[in-house]
Write a protein that holds these residues in place. Structure first.
Motif, PDB file in Angstrom:
ATOM      1  N   UNK A 289       0.837  -1.204   0.000  1.00 27.70           N
ATOM      2  CA  UNK A 289       0.000   0.000   0.000  1.00 27.70           C
ATOM      3  C   UNK A 289       0.869   1.251   0.000  1.00 27.70           C
ATOM      4  N   UNK A 290       1.974   1.233   0.740  1.00 31.63           N
ATOM      5  CA  UNK A 290       2.883   2.373   0.716  1.00 31.63           C
ATOM      6  C   UNK A 290       3.480   2.547  -0.675  1.00 31.63           C
ATOM      7  N   UNK A 291       3.758   1.435  -1.338  1.00 36.14           N
ATOM      8  CA  UNK A 291       4.308   1.498  -2.688  1.00 36.14           C
ATOM      9  C   UNK A 291       3.267   1.996  -3.683  1.00 36.14           C
ATOM     10  N   UNK A 292       1.992   1.660  -3.451  1.00 34.84           N
ATOM     11  CA  UNK A 292       0.940   2.197  -4.302  1.00 34.84           C
ATOM     12  C   UNK A 292       0.773   3.699  -4.104  1.00 34.84           C
ATOM     13  N   UNK A 293       1.012   4.163  -2.875  1.00 37.52           N
ATOM     14  CA  UNK A 293       0.933   5.598  -2.637  1.00 37.52           C
ATOM     15  C   UNK A 293       1.947   6.336  -3.521  1.00 37.52           C
ATOM     16  N   UNK A 294       3.175   5.779  -3.580  1.00 45.70           N
ATOM     17  CA  UNK A 294       4.207   6.373  -4.441  1.00 45.70           C
ATOM     18  C   UNK A 294       3.829   6.243  -5.911  1.00 45.70           C
ATOM     19  N   UNK A 295       3.324   5.062  -6.296  1.00 48.61           N
ATOM     20  CA  UNK A 295       2.922   4.833  -7.685  1.00 48.61           C
ATOM     21  C   UNK A 295       1.833   5.798  -8.107  1.00 48.61           C
ATOM     22  N   UNK A 296       0.842   5.994  -7.237  1.00 47.91           N
ATOM     23  CA  UNK A 296      -0.265   6.899  -7.566  1.00 47.91           C
ATOM     24  C   UNK A 296       0.226   8.337  -7.710  1.00 47.91           C
ATOM     25  N   UNK A 297       1.202   8.707  -6.888  1.00 51.86           N
ATOM     26  CA  UNK A 297       1.760  10.054  -6.997  1.00 51.86           C
ATOM     27  C   UNK A 297       2.499  10.234  -8.308  1.00 51.86           C
ATOM     28  N   UNK A 298       2.982   9.126  -8.886  1.00 52.13           N
ATOM     29  CA  UNK A 298       3.727   9.179 -10.147  1.00 52.13           C
ATOM     30  C   UNK A 298       2.862   8.693 -11.309  1.00 52.13           C
ATOM     31  N   UNK A 299       1.597   9.063 -11.279  1.00 55.45           N
ATOM     32  CA  UNK A 299       0.655   8.716 -12.351  1.00 55.45           C
ATOM     33  C   UNK A 299       0.108   9.991 -12.970  1.00 55.45           C
ATOM     34  N   UNK A 300       0.058  10.024 -14.300  1.00 53.48           N
ATOM     35  CA  UNK A 300      -0.510  11.161 -15.031  1.00 53.48           C
ATOM     36  C   UNK A 300      -1.417  10.656 -16.142  1.00 53.48           C
ATOM     37  N   UNK A 301      -2.428  11.439 -16.482  1.00 57.07           N
ATOM     38  CA  UNK A 301      -3.237  11.161 -17.677  1.00 57.07           C
ATOM     39  C   UNK A 301      -3.239  12.393 -18.570  1.00 57.07           C
ATOM     40  N   UNK A 302      -3.266  12.155 -19.860  1.00 61.70           N
ATOM     41  CA  UNK A 302      -3.307  13.213 -20.866  1.00 61.70           C
ATOM     42  C   UNK A 302      -4.427  12.890 -21.842  1.00 61.70           C
ATOM     43  N   UNK A 303      -5.474  13.712 -21.879  1.00 60.27           N
ATOM     44  CA  UNK A 303      -6.587  13.520 -22.805  1.00 60.27           C
ATOM     45  C   UNK A 303      -6.369  14.391 -24.028  1.00 60.27           C
ATOM     46  N   UNK A 304      -6.366  13.758 -25.208  1.00 61.01           N
ATOM     47  CA  UNK A 304      -6.133  14.446 -26.467  1.00 61.01           C
ATOM     48  C   UNK A 304      -7.419  14.408 -27.277  1.00 61.01           C
ATOM     49  N   UNK A 315       5.750   2.652 -11.668  1.00 57.65           N
ATOM     50  CA  UNK A 315       5.350   1.759 -10.581  1.00 57.65           C
ATOM     51  C   UNK A 315       6.512   1.509  -9.633  1.00 57.65           C
ATOM     52  N   UNK A 316       6.244   1.654  -8.351  1.00 57.98           N
ATOM     53  CA  UNK A 316       7.188   1.219  -7.321  1.00 57.98           C
ATOM     54  C   UNK A 316       7.045  -0.290  -7.187  1.00 57.98           C
ATOM     55  N   UNK A 317       8.163  -1.023  -7.285  1.00 57.41           N
ATOM     56  CA  UNK A 317       8.095  -2.492  -7.322  1.00 57.41           C
ATOM     57  C   UNK A 317       7.253  -3.049  -6.182  1.00 57.41           C
ATOM     58  N   UNK A 325      -1.729  -8.072  -8.652  1.00 57.46           N
ATOM     59  CA  UNK A 325      -3.094  -8.124  -9.214  1.00 57.46           C
ATOM     60  C   UNK A 325      -3.780  -6.765  -9.093  1.00 57.46           C
ATOM     61  N   UNK A 326      -3.608  -6.135  -7.947  1.00 56.80           N
ATOM     62  CA  UNK A 326      -4.244  -4.834  -7.751  1.00 56.80           C
ATOM     63  C   UNK A 326      -3.680  -3.799  -8.720  1.00 56.80           C
ATOM     64  N   UNK A 327      -2.407  -3.943  -9.114  1.00 64.38           N
ATOM     65  CA  UNK A 327      -1.834  -3.036 -10.105  1.00 64.38           C
ATOM     66  C   UNK A 327      -2.647  -3.067 -11.393  1.00 64.38           C
ATOM     67  N   UNK A 328      -3.047  -4.261 -11.820  1.00 67.30           N
ATOM     68  CA  UNK A 328      -3.878  -4.364 -13.023  1.00 67.30           C
ATOM     69  C   UNK A 328      -5.220  -3.674 -12.812  1.00 67.30           C
ATOM     70  N   UNK A 329      -5.837  -3.862 -11.643  1.00 64.39           N
ATOM     71  CA  UNK A 329      -7.102  -3.184 -11.339  1.00 64.39           C
ATOM     72  C   UNK A 329      -6.930  -1.668 -11.373  1.00 64.39           C
ATOM     73  N   UNK A 348       8.281  -2.134 -13.330  1.00 63.46           N
ATOM     74  CA  UNK A 348       9.180  -2.718 -12.325  1.00 63.46           C
ATOM     75  C   UNK A 348       8.679  -4.057 -11.785  1.00 63.46           C
ATOM     76  N   UNK A 349       7.974  -4.821 -12.623  1.00 65.07           N
ATOM     77  CA  UNK A 349       7.580  -6.180 -12.232  1.00 65.07           C
ATOM     78  C   UNK A 349       8.840  -7.041 -12.279  1.00 65.07           C
ATOM     79  N   UNK A 350       9.230  -7.681 -11.155  1.00 61.26           N
ATOM     80  CA  UNK A 350      10.593  -8.200 -11.037  1.00 61.26           C
ATOM     81  C   UNK A 350      10.878  -9.550 -11.663  1.00 61.26           C
ATOM     82  N   UNK A 351       9.843 -10.361 -11.933  1.00 57.04           N
ATOM     83  CA  UNK A 351      10.136 -11.710 -12.428  1.00 57.04           C
ATOM     84  C   UNK A 351       8.999 -12.219 -13.297  1.00 57.04           C
ATOM     85  N   UNK A 352       9.264 -13.325 -14.017  1.00 52.05           N
ATOM     86  CA  UNK A 352       8.301 -13.861 -14.981  1.00 52.05           C
ATOM     87  C   UNK A 352       7.025 -14.348 -14.300  1.00 52.05           C
TER      88      UNK A 352
END
Length: 397
Positions: A289-304, A315-317, A325-329, A348-352
């Protein structure tokens, strides 16, 4: 419509929501140079010293600095620290200092503020003084610089280890000053090289095609990197929409400020849960959840226009399957239901195994996942704050 991604440098994973449309242009994603200052952290097997007839390799010069570090005696490091003015509460147990450099000993290396310390290796390219010149140009003055910072090292008992670590690194660099100085001057982290580096980095975009480039690790305003990049963007006539540590670089202005949003779903756990619909099959751990907080802060959208949304996520690993799974959601919830959505990310998904977990969840949510691409090829050396970690040192990734 399918947009070609092949001409974009340093491709990372790209996702789109399948929609019928006809479009022309290019979208891509690029993780730029972050605020790193250690020009000895990543090996360059091919670089040669252009200032010498024999053209010694990067590895040969780096190797002499590493060897100097590895022969330092703990007693000599402590004696040097005491001469500077340190009164440290640290017990050393090994004759050679490098044997002290465990994970516990170096735990504060990436936490102590760089403005409060002097380490010619970890922050050799850090700007110092009023003119912003890099620290490596002041290598012979490191004792005086550290003397002015003694109070900062003394504030936290855990930073007493950092004082010894910094002294040891400084002794190693000083002992091979010629090699150290030449590596600093040649480095991509040397501010004198920033403009040319950015020209090379953006050259593949060309000048005739229409494009949107989602950038992670965008330089901070006011920094030398930011000024250099702005120079190159103006040279090429590109337009930029900046967020917090990320941005969109576009071939031409394509949106108004109101069409650019940062952290569109919020950053807190409750906001993110609402954004994805409010319920989860499996709860991510508190660290994720702490990593999602960082990920959300580093998210942008651009509507053209009214047809296209481009999404930029750094994404913070994530550590757990539930978090993956929640990352996909989260990514699915960033998409606009009435637009074509291109989601461009450094995941930053670390493995296969976790790639498969993510891809399966994303497909179930109606996202089409492009195959992951290799974004960089690098080999971490042994001269950095994680030198104890055999999984990260001397491995080509």
């Amino acid at each position: 419509g399918h947009l070609s991604l092949q001409s974009i440098p340093s491709m990372a994973t790209c996702y789109w929501r399948q929609t019928q449309a006809n479009m022309a242009g290019v979208v891509g994603t690029l993780n730029m140079m972050g605020e790193s200052y250690n020009f000895l952290e990543f090996a360059d097997d091919n670089k040669r010293n252009q200032d010498q007839d024999e053209q010694e390799s990067w590895i040969q010069r780096y190797g002499r600095i590493l060897e100097r570090f590895k022969i330092l005696k703990s007693a000599d490091v402590v004696r040097e620290a005491e001469a500077i003015g340190f009164k440290l509460q640290v017990a050393l147990h090994n004759e050679l200092f490098f044997q002290e450099c465990t994970e516990e000993f170096l735990q504060r290396d990436n936490k102590m503020a760089l403005t409060n310390r002097t380490n010619l290796i970890v922050c050799g390219a850090k700007p110092v003084h009023g003119d912003g010149t890099p620290l490596f140009l002041h290598a012979k003055n490191w004792r005086a610089l550290m003397k002015d910072q003694v109070v900062h090292y003394h504030e936290n008992l855990k930073d007493h280890c950092m004082a010894l670590w910094d002294v040891a690194c400084n002794l190693a660099a000083e002992g091979c000053h010629g090699d150290y100085l030449s590596l600093g001057r040649e480095s991509y982290l040397n501010p004198d090289n920033f403009v040319e580096n950015y020209r090379k980095l953006l050259e593949p975009l060309g000048s005739s095609s229409s494009f949107v480039l989602a950038v992670q690790e965008y330089p901070a305003p006011g920094s030398a990197r930011h000024a250099a990049l702005q120079t190159v963007l103006e040279e090429r006539g590109y337009h930029v929409y900046e967020g917090e540590g990320q941005a969109f670089i576009c071939s031409h202005p394509c949106a108004s400020p109101r069409d650019v949003k940062t952290s569109p779903l919020g950053c807190d756990r409750e906001e993110l849960l609402r954004g994805v619909g409010g319920s989860l099959e499996e709860e991510p751990c508190s660290e994720d959840w702490e990593r999602f907080r960082t990920t959300a802060r580093k998210t942008m959208t651009l509507d053209i226009g009214d047809k296209l949304r481009v999404i930029n996520v750094h994404v913070k690993e994530l550590k757990t399957e539930a978090g993956t799974k929640f990352l996909a959601d989260y990514m699915r919830s960033l998409c606009h239901s009435e637009r074509i959505n291109f989601l461009l990310a450094d995941t930053n998904i670390p493995n296969s195994s976790k790639v498969e977990t993510f891809s399966a969840r994303a497909a179930a949510l109606g996202l089409r996942v492009f195959p992951s691409g290799v974004t960089t090829r690098k080999k971490r050396t042994e001269l950095h704050g994680q030198m104890y970690d055999a999984r990260k040192c001397l491995k080509v990734i």
